[in-house]
Design an enzyme around this catalytic site. Structure first.
Site, PDB file in Angstrom:
ATOM      1  N   HIS A  21       0.899  -1.270   0.088  1.00 43.52           N
ATOM      2  CA  HIS A  21       0.134  -0.103   0.120  1.00 43.52           C
ATOM      3  C   HIS A  21       0.988   1.123  -0.059  1.00 43.52           C
ATOM      4  O   HIS A  21       2.314   1.012   0.068  1.00 43.52           O
ATOM      5  CB  HIS A  21      -0.974  -0.116   1.127  1.00 43.52           C
ATOM      6  N   HIS A  24       3.888   1.554   2.329  1.00 39.14           N
ATOM      7  CA  HIS A  24       5.230   0.670   1.855  1.00 39.14           C
ATOM      8  C   HIS A  24       5.911   1.358   0.646  1.00 39.14           C
ATOM      9  O   HIS A  24       7.073   1.822   0.575  1.00 39.14           O
ATOM     10  CB  HIS A  24       4.918  -0.554   1.235  1.00 39.14           C
ATOM     11  N   VAL A 163       1.891   6.819   6.944  1.00 39.92           N
ATOM     12  CA  VAL A 163       0.761   7.196   5.763  1.00 39.92           C
ATOM     13  C   VAL A 163      -0.588   6.663   6.118  1.00 39.92           C
ATOM     14  O   VAL A 163      -0.841   5.651   6.772  1.00 39.92           O
ATOM     15  CB  VAL A 163       1.286   6.563   4.324  1.00 39.92           C
TER      16      VAL A 163
HETATM   17  P1  AMP Z   1       4.871  -4.645   6.948  1.00 41.11           P
HETATM   18  O1  AMP Z   1       4.642  -5.243   5.202  1.00 41.11           O
HETATM   19  O2  AMP Z   1       3.286  -4.441   7.396  1.00 41.11           O
HETATM   20  O3  AMP Z   1       5.608  -5.684   7.461  1.00 41.11           O
HETATM   21  O4  AMP Z   1       5.494  -3.458   6.733  1.00 41.11           O
HETATM   22  C1  AMP Z   1       6.735  -3.157   5.968  1.00 41.11           C
HETATM   23  C2  AMP Z   1       7.007  -1.846   6.240  1.00 41.11           C
HETATM   24  O5  AMP Z   1       6.157  -0.853   5.821  1.00 41.11           O
HETATM   25  C3  AMP Z   1       7.488  -1.608   7.833  1.00 41.11           C
HETATM   26  O6  AMP Z   1       8.586  -0.879   8.216  1.00 41.11           O
HETATM   27  C4  AMP Z   1       6.110  -0.690   8.124  1.00 41.11           C
HETATM   28  O7  AMP Z   1       6.608   0.079   9.630  1.00 41.11           O
HETATM   29  C5  AMP Z   1       6.206   0.042   7.144  1.00 41.11           C
HETATM   30  N1  AMP Z   1       4.592   0.787   7.295  1.00 41.11           N
HETATM   31  C6  AMP Z   1       3.464  -0.355   7.095  1.00 41.11           C
HETATM   32  N2  AMP Z   1       2.382   0.708   7.009  1.00 41.11           N
HETATM   33  C7  AMP Z   1       2.671   2.000   7.075  1.00 41.11           C
HETATM   34  C8  AMP Z   1       2.321   3.079   6.891  1.00 41.11           C
HETATM   35  N3  AMP Z   1       0.840   3.370   6.903  1.00 41.11           N
HETATM   36  N4  AMP Z   1       3.035   4.311   6.634  1.00 41.11           N
HETATM   37  C9  AMP Z   1       4.163   4.048   6.638  1.00 41.11           C
HETATM   38  N5  AMP Z   1       4.878   2.862   6.934  1.00 41.11           N
HETATM   39  C10 AMP Z   1       4.338   1.872   6.982  1.00 41.11           C
END
Ligand code: AMP
Length: 281
Positions: A21, A24, A163
């Site tokens: 999303h 990421h 975000v």
């Molecule tokens: P995940 O795929 O959920 O493990 O997230 C991968 C990376 O994206 C991690 O460093 C999360 O902190 C970051 N991330 C996930 N959601 C958001 C968001 N809404 N805003 C900024 N970074 C995000």
């Protein structure tokens, strides 16, 4: 990758579990801005899921991710299999002590050990100059930063703002699980953090009072069950009863079976908050 490194190109790594999303993709844009090459990993890491967590149903769609990553400018997409990462006989784990004692660390035993282990492996494989993480998983980011410092990994950790959707809900791959009503109710998380922020800005220092106000607000939505609401100091992530320096106000809730987290960083001295920026979905 080896060739890129030989050519002296700098590498920025964005580790993810996929189902991409804008959150990421904001990390990818930052990685592109600061580095010659942006590498993204997509790996749903079984080690960081507990027995009651959503590993089996965690959303996966590689085709969709590949397209989004390409459009965002990812140069290398690393998409290993579970066997490649954890072959039989795998026996090495990385654990950061202390920072994982509160917040999600206490709700999800073993979770951060799984996170640090996979991130250490990704660092070993990709050998990035910089790696990008979201403030949304603030405890994860702090633990990874500590790991890289303690183990002299020589990788710069960048933590990027949260975000959000238009109504303030932090973007998350797990938001897809929410029914229409649950999705509407989920906006209460950000509202409760904004209430907390206003209270601090108006001079409230009593953590208990702020948490109580947040609880009252969240309880208006019966679909939302609080896992924790906690106010911790920004550096050590230890709970504070009175707000004097920089703090994080963090929460985790269950909406139905979906566990969502969010947080806000506040520096009462500066009466300035690390505002997350909302992006149009
Ligand atoms: P995940 O795929 O959920 O493990 O997230 C991968 C990376 O994206 C991690 O460093 C999360 O902190 C970051 N991330 C996930 N959601 C958001 C968001 N809404 N805003 C900024 N970074 C995000």
């Amino acid at each position: 990758m080896k060739i890129m490194r030989k050519e002296g190109k700098s590498i920025g790594l964005v580790p993810t579990m996929g189902y991409l999303h804008e959150g990421h993709l904001s990390l990818v844009r930052a990685a592109k801005k600061h580095n010659d090459v942006a590498v993204m990993s997509v790996f749903v890491n079984p080690l960081q899921f507990g027995p009651n967590d959503d590993l089996a149903k965690y959303p996966r769609d590689f085709k969709r991710d590949e397209e989004k990553a390409r459009l965002a400018g990812v140069d290398v997409l690393f998409y290993p299999s579970e066997k490649e990462i954890y072959p039989s006989g795998y026996s090495t784990y990385v654990e950061v002590k202390g920072l994982g004692d509160t917040l999600c660390g206490s709700s999800r035993p073993g979770h951060f050990k799984g996170v640090t282990t996979i991130v250490a492996k990704l660092f070993g494989i990709v050998k990035p100059d910089m790696a990008y993480f979201g403030q949304k998983d603030v405890q994860q980011a702090a633990i990874i930063k500590k790991m890289t410092e303690d183990l002299n990994m020589g990788i710069e950790i960048k933590i990027m703002p949260i975000v959000r959707e238009k109504d303030g809900l932090a973007m998350s791959s797990r938001n897809i699980y929410l029914s229409e009503t649950e999705r509407k109710d989920a906006s209460i998380l950000h509202q409760s953090l904004s209430t907390a922020e206003s209270m601090v800005n108006q001079g409230e220092k009593d953590a208990r009072k702020i948490i109580k106000a947040m609880e009252l607000l969240i309880r208006q939505k019966p679909s939302v069950k609080i896992d924790y609401i906690s106010i911790v100091d920004k550096r050590f992530l230890k709970e504070v009863s009175s707000i004097s320096g920089e703090v994080l106000i963090a929460l985790a809730v269950f909406i139905g079976k979906t566990r969502l987290i969010d947080n806000i960083a506040i520096d009462p001295a500066a009466v300035k908050t690390e505002k997350s920026f909302a992006r149009k979905a």
